[in-house]
Design an enzyme around this catalytic site. Structure first.
Site, mmCIF file in Angstrom:
data_model
loop_
_atom_site.group_PDB
_atom_site.id
_atom_site.type_symbol
_atom_site.label_atom_id
_atom_site.label_comp_id
_atom_site.label_asym_id
_atom_site.label_seq_id
_atom_site.Cartn_x
_atom_site.Cartn_y
_atom_site.Cartn_z
ATOM 1 N N ASP A 37 -13.615 -6.714 -4.691
ATOM 2 C CA ASP A 37 -13.731 -6.952 -3.252
ATOM 3 C C ASP A 37 -15.106 -7.549 -2.996
ATOM 4 O OD1 ASP A 37 -11.270 -5.769 -2.983
ATOM 5 O OD2 ASP A 37 -12.057 -3.827 -2.317
ATOM 6 N N ASP A 79 0.858 -1.186 0.000
ATOM 7 C CA ASP A 79 0.000 0.000 0.000
ATOM 8 C C ASP A 79 0.890 1.230 0.000
ATOM 9 O OD1 ASP A 79 -2.165 -1.601 0.082
ATOM 10 O OD2 ASP A 79 -2.727 -1.181 2.156
#
Lengths: 214, 250
Positions: free
Chosen positions: B130, B11
């Site tokens: 997701d 990230d």
């Protein structure tokens, strides 16, 4: 990494590898890999520029038919076809060396009497063929010098060049055998991406930089 | 043989890694380029950078990051986050990214998948999904799992494939962060129905979880973040374990 260069001219002007710059995809990764291993290079946009280099790389990603159209537009095709210096096609750049591609049903450069075909998911596996696959590395091949048999290289493609007893220089199996590398006289091609294939890929680029054509 | 891939995910915000990293003596643990290089040396097969940079102005930092990674790292990498139109993807491609990953933008504008595949080739387009299970039904979620959509996850994945996605990155929000293993059952259901590669994400806690996801769901790749970043799993050890279990790895 040492800079390997056969040129007799002053080093800063020495550009050993000419990259055919015909607008088919990004070449940043390729030039980055050449930088990492210390090879000098420049871009070939015109026929005159081909003569400035010891050897030539034809890169390429994307659609083979579209790439061939762009190569035709560049005006470089007749000059590439008569080259006697080492030429390496990478991925779609390799497929351009064949006679025909099913991608766009397009005629290619016809430097190899081979066809570029689409993977059939029923016979091979998921398409695109994406990831690291082991390659049967030929003995005594200058392009694969210092690279062990069954080394993994990074592939990402939906079309492949058929396996051929004469011209396949390195074999890969994805459901069936296909050409991971081809060679004929001064022309070489690799289906995988040496610029993304770790140390083995960098070794292959170094090998190409020292290949001598008799 | 085509090897199963192990993919660390980083990230990144404003050009820096967000989550802590303490598995090696990095000069600068917040430097994604240094971390990416370290992973490539350890034997990672691929990397994913998830850019959570908030503002458009700061995207330039991301472009510089992509260029720096492409210069120094000799394995493929994907960048996701903040890609809403062809222009965004084009810039990343020219900066050296091998693939881009689109998530919410594709849900909002599914035609974006077609456009990207046509412009750059299917191999360049990863669709990240997701998913969260609600009363036994999987629904696509957005914004890190916070926003539920009415899209059935399997239907959406099949549509994405049809529209030209080259790969699916499927994260189970129910498993993500639990360290209890991947959602092998659902991953297998999806994997059996698609003909493009599938990357499993969410739930990795130990080496056995990777063995399980490859053996049970037969996915093409497995992605994880914290178990790698915190040194709980070292990639060479993981690959040795996978090999011992008959799974083909590089």
């Amino acid at each position: 990494m040492p800079t390997i260069c056969n040129c007799q001219v002053q080093k800063e002007y020495c550009k050993m590898i000419g990259i055919i710059n015909y607008g088919a995809g990004n070449i940043f990764s390729l030039t980055a890999a050449l930088d990492r291993v210390g090879l000098t290079y420049g871009m070939v946009n015109t026929a005159d520029e081909i003569d400035q280099y010891d050897r030539i790389i034809i890169p390429g990603v994307g659609h083979a038919g579209a790439a061939m159209d762009k190569l035709q537009e560049s005006g470089l095709v007749p000059y590439i076809k008569k080259l006697k210096k080492p030429v390496l096609g990478i991925c779609v750049g390799m497929q351009l060396l064949t006679a025909f591609s099913e991608e766009g049903n397009a005629e290619m450069l016809k430097l190899f009497p081979l066809k570029t075909l689409h993977f059939d998911a029923e016979k091979s596996g998921k398409v695109p063929h994406m990831g690291w696959n082991s390659v049967s590395v030929p003995a005594n091949s200058p392009l694969f010098a210092h690279i062990e048999d069954q080394t993994y290289f990074y592939f990402v493609h939906s079309y492949f060049i058929e396996f051929d007893a004469t011209y396949t220089a390195a074999k890969c199996v994805y459901g069936h055998p296909f050409s991971a590398a081809i060679s004929k006289d001064n022309f070489f091609g690799v289906q995988f991406h040496p610029e993304k294939s770790g140390k083995a890929g960098e070794q292959l680029l170094l090998n190409f930089s020292t290949i001598q054509i008799d | 043989m085509l090897a199963k891939r192990i993919i660390p995910c980083l990230d990144v915000k404003d050009g820096r890694t967000v989550k802590g990293v303490n598995f090696v003596d990095l000069r600068d643990a917040g430097d994604p380029v240094e971390l990416a290089y370290e992973y490539s040396q350890q034997g990672a097969d691929e990397l994913v950078f998830l850019d959570i940079t908030a503002t458009h102005e700061e995207r330039k930092t991301t472009i510089d990051l992509v260029k720096a990674v492409a210069r120094q790292v000799n394995i493929p990498f994907t960048i996701g986050g903040g890609i809403n139109e062809i222009k965004d993807a084009d810039i990343l491609l020219n900066a050296g990214a091998d693939k881009i990953s689109i998530n919410s933008a594709a849900v909002r504008n599914p035609d974006l998948i077609n456009q990207m595949a046509a412009a750059f080739g299917a191999q360049f387009v990863v669709v990240a999904v997701d998913t969260r299970s609600i009363d036994g039904q999987h629904f696509v979620h957005l914004s890190g799992g916070r926003i539920r959509t009415e899209l059935n996850t399997a239907d959406w994945i099949l549509e994405a494939q049809e529209r030209g996605a080259g790969e699916i990155l499927l994260t189970s929000m129910d498993h993500d962060g639990t360290k209890n293993g991947f959602d092998n059952g659902f991953l297998k259901t999806i994997n059996d129905r698609i003909h493009i590669p599938l990357i499993a994400s969410g739930g990795a806690g130990n080496q056995q979880h990777f063995v399980d996801v490859f053996q049970q769901a037969n996915v093409d790749a497995a992605l994880a973040a914290s178990v790698f970043h915190y040194g709980e799993i070292l990639i060479p050890d993981l690959k040795a374990t996978l090999r011992q279990n008959g799974i083909v790895v590089r």
